[in-house]
Design a protein around this motif. Sequence first.
Motif: not given
Length: 254
Positions: A41-42, A148-150, A162-163, A204-206
Amino acid sequence: MKGLSEVELTRYQRNILIPELGIAGQEKIRNGRVLVVGAGGLGSPALFYLACAGVGTLGIVDGDRVELSNLQRQILHTSSDIHRPKTQSASDTLRALNPHITIVAHSRRFDSENGSELVRGYDFVIEATDNFESKFLVNDACVRNGVPYSHAGVLALIGQAMTVVPGRGPCFRCIFGKPPEPHRVPTTSQVGVLGVVPGVMGCIQASEALKYLTGIGDLLIGRLLTYDALTSRFREVPLPDSCCPLCRSATETL
């Protein structure tokens, strides 16, 4: 690295017209490498928009097969993909969408043994999993390797994101400590999730990944963004600038 071709200049014209991006920003996107853990889904909307944007290499980690109940929200897959590995279904969809990018399929579960190997070599990771164990595993692998990651999570009508950029703010473990005990927190299979909610959060993550690759804007570092679909409200929660033992250890090692 050669410049953008005429085909790429046309395909990404709307990106290039943005003053903060331009051709230089689009070239950074093309040279970028993003790993998406979870093609559900995400991960579906995140992968769709990263492919559209022209991210040069997209890695996909998922060990599951497409099920009928997935199709309510996992837009990478169709009815004809049921029983196929999600990485195969996702790869076919994304290659058809944008033949100029490279797709690397990792048809396996993300675990403590392969996590570091999987995140290395990528500029940014999108954690698009659906359980706390996996969320902590992705966090720990990224923090230890300085990647780094989301993060995002969804349940019913609520989403959050959050990132984490190691060394620049709190990680998932700083905020949430450790995975909750089994059955203490309900899952989407128990209480459901409105299909558009992971769509919003995956986008938002993209966006966070693209901002990181191009160096523009402000990332969700030290901030938890929540979304309530029922009221159509976003809320930003400042996060404490804490440093867990994992972060301290990783900082000393990196």
